[in-house]
Design an enzyme around this catalytic site. Structure first.
Site, short mmCIF file in Angstrom:
data_model
loop_
_atom_site.label_atom_id
_atom_site.label_comp_id
_atom_site.label_asym_id
_atom_site.label_seq_id
_atom_site.Cartn_x
_atom_site.Cartn_y
_atom_site.Cartn_z
N ASP A 3 -10.77 4.63 1.79
CA ASP A 3 -10.71 3.23 2.21
C ASP A 3 -9.56 2.56 1.47
OD1 ASP A 3 -11.45 0.26 1.75
OD2 ASP A 3 -12.74 0.84 3.39
N ASN A 42 -3.73 -8.15 5.76
CA ASN A 42 -3.79 -8.82 7.06
C ASN A 42 -3.70 -10.34 6.91
OD1 ASN A 42 -3.94 -6.68 8.87
ND2 ASN A 42 -6.15 -6.49 8.71
N HIS A 58 -1.59 -9.23 11.24
CA HIS A 58 -2.15 -7.95 11.70
C HIS A 58 -1.08 -6.96 12.15
CE1 HIS A 58 -6.43 -8.92 11.51
NE2 HIS A 58 -6.07 -10.16 11.78
N ASP A 84 -1.22 -3.28 10.80
CA ASP A 84 -1.24 -2.08 11.64
C ASP A 84 -0.18 -1.08 11.17
OD1 ASP A 84 -3.25 -3.13 13.15
OD2 ASP A 84 -2.00 -3.67 14.87
N ARG A 132 -3.64 20.09 4.19
CA ARG A 132 -3.23 21.34 4.84
C ARG A 132 -3.46 21.26 6.35
NH1 ARG A 132 -7.50 24.68 1.58
NH2 ARG A 132 -8.60 22.87 2.41
N GLU A 188 -9.98 0.21 8.11
CA GLU A 188 -9.09 0.85 7.13
C GLU A 188 -9.74 2.07 6.49
OE1 GLU A 188 -10.98 -2.70 4.89
OE2 GLU A 188 -10.50 -2.12 6.94
N ARG A 207 1.99 9.78 -4.56
CA ARG A 207 3.09 9.64 -3.60
C ARG A 207 3.18 8.22 -3.06
NH1 ARG A 207 3.28 13.75 1.35
NH2 ARG A 207 3.58 15.18 -0.41
#
Length: 511
Positions: free
Chosen positions: A259, A267, A272, A276, A291, A302, A326
């Protein structure tokens, strides 16, 4: 994500059948067959390039442009290539149920659909057909109307009433040729109607076309339109397959629920459209971090779910921690004149899928861990073996009035919050730029730098551009309220205010 190349390969059977039919007519001397061959080749020439098969485009163009004496060899080369592509890509065979009481017709139909391409079940009665459907997943049904124990139309009604076969293509094969019978069958849900005796090649092409069409519809119904990930319905199907594979090979299987943190604020702050784009950005990185043997789906809003093949929860935890790093290294950046940078963090819970655990059980277990992660400070990836220590939520308070500051600090500390206080706007900004806070409270009027200037600088900072901010202003300063909201504040409070109201607003923003 939905694979456009696979979509092209799934539809190849129809083109192959049509080319085989045209090839047979061409070898019999039909002039119309030449035009048909070139028309199909023209279609393949365009779609081959579109879907990433330049070799198909090249061979189809050769067929389209070949002189009459070279057409046969060019067509053979194209067909060989198409069959090779289809064979190498094909997984499980399509499954056909033939409901036909005549042994002669049964044999004819089975010959049309060879075992090399199809798995065929034959039922001589309506009762046998329904018994087969309880034991096997059927992709298409060929139905005769005259059966020993039932009118085929009554069986067709049952097919359309059953959740298992409500979308399964049904082709009627009957000696009845009256318009009334045909229109009734179509009204009851038949997809095609063939009058016996049927043309084998036309029937084979029709079956292939209906299978391709059904596969396309099924794929589209399983795909989330925004992220192009599989959706909840697809996950529920894949869960059963992954679980069965795990039990068959005695390998571990884990389910992770993820989440995005503070997504509502994204938002609310940026709209929005940007929200998105953040979801799309996150979904791409999630897929790349796992993988090919894993399965990722959008659960809703979300929330995302991953099935981690041959992985313990702790193994999955390591993979998701790499994703978290990352995303911290590469926060989301929008494009355009008003480009914004938005850091993305997420919380996740990972549970083991045991033999007795249903998908609802697994989702519930993972969601419970996810909830603990949210309430221990967010940006957490937890398993049952995690050392879960709920840390207090941290709040930065920038307020120069000593009485107001003491009132706020007393009530927030009493409620379990960790408080950092500055009476100077510039010092508060410097602290926010080097530390992480769950929420910031800014007074409008402060020495060093006023609250508006602090707010403006915070919203430019990737660390703080989505942190909830409450502005404090004096009674009657409505211009301050409008200005603060325009510059990115999430809420405001008019002095004097009650402790209950302040805590309720903080709780809402940190929820």
């Amino acid at each position: 994500m939905y694979d456009l190349k696979q979509h092209f390969l799934d539809r190849l059977g129809t083109h192959i059948d049509a080319l085989h039919s045209a090839q047979k007519a061409f070898l019999s001397g039909s002039d119309d067959a030449v035009e048909s061959i070139r028309r199909i080749a023209h279609s393949l020439k365009g779609s081959g390039g579109t879907y990433g098969f330049p070799s198909v485009t090249e061979l189809a163009q050769s067929v389209e442009e070949a002189p009459a004496e070279e057409l046969e060899s060019a067509l053979r080369a194209l067909l060989d290539h198409l069959i090779s592509l289809r064979t190498s890509s094909r997984g499980d065979k399509s499954v056909i149920l033939i409901v036909e009481d005549s042994p002669e017709d049964q044999a004819i139909l089975q010959a049309i659909f060879p075992e090399s391409d199809y798995r065929v079940y034959v039922a001589g009665t309506a009762a046998e057909a329904q018994e087969i459907l309880t034991r096997h997943s059927i992709h298409i049904i060929l139905l005769d109307l005259i059966l020993p124990d039932s009118d085929g139309r009554n069986l067709l009604v049952k097919f359309r009433e059953s959740p298992q076969t409500v979308h399964t293509p049904v082709i009627i094969l009957s000696a009845k040729d009256s318009p009334q019978t045909k229109t009734e069958c179509f009204a009851l849900g038949a997809n095609e109607y063939f009058v016996k005796p049927v043309d084998a090649e036309v029937l084979a092409t029709a079956v292939r076309a209906k299978l391709d069409q059904a596969q396309k519809i099924k794929s589209e119904l399983r795909i989330d339109a925004l992220t192009e990930l599989p959706n909840r319905a697809a996950l529920q199907e894949e869960f059963l397959r992954y679980k069965a594979q795990s039990q068959r090979h005695e390998t571990p299987l884990s389910l992770a629920m993820l989440d995005l943190d503070h997504f509502k604020q994204v938002n609310d702050t940026y709209g929005h459209l940007i929200g998105d784009q953040v979801l799309q950005y996150f979904s791409r990185h999630l897929v790349r971090s796992l993988r090919k043997s894993d399965f990722v789906a959008r659960w809703g809003g979300e929330e995302f779910v991953a099935l981690l093949h041959n992985s313990t929860p702790e193994g999955g935890q390591g993979a998701l921690e790499k994703l978290a790093r990352r995303l911290k290294e590469k926060p989301f950046q929008s494009t355009g004149d008003a480009a914004v940078t938005i850091p993305i963090t997420f919380s996740a819970g990972i549970t083991e899928v045991t033999a007795t655990k249903s998908i609802n059980d697994a989702i519930s277990d993972a969601d419970e861990l996810l909830y603990l992660g949210k309430h221990s400070g967010r940006d957490q990836i937890l398993t049952r073996k995690s050392d879960i220590k709920e840390r207090p939520r941290s709040i930065l308070v920038a307020e120069d009035d000593e009485l107001t500051a003491d009132f706020i600090l007393h009530r927030l500390k009493k409620s379990g919050y960790e408080i950092t206080h500055y009476a100077n706007g510039a010092e508060a900004l410097k602290s926010a730029q080097s530390n992480t806070f769950d929420l910031i409270i800014l007074d409008v009027k402060m020495p060093g730098m006023d609250g508006f200037e602090v707010l403006r600088n915070l919203r430019k900072d990737s660390r703080n551009n989505s942190v909830p901010i409450i502005m404090l202003t004096s009674m009657g300063r409505e211009n301050d309220i409008v200005k603060g909201l325009d510059w990115g504040a999430n809420d405001y409070m008019l002095k004097p205010f009650s402790a209950t109201e302040l805590l309720a607003r903080i709780h809402r923003l940190l929820k």
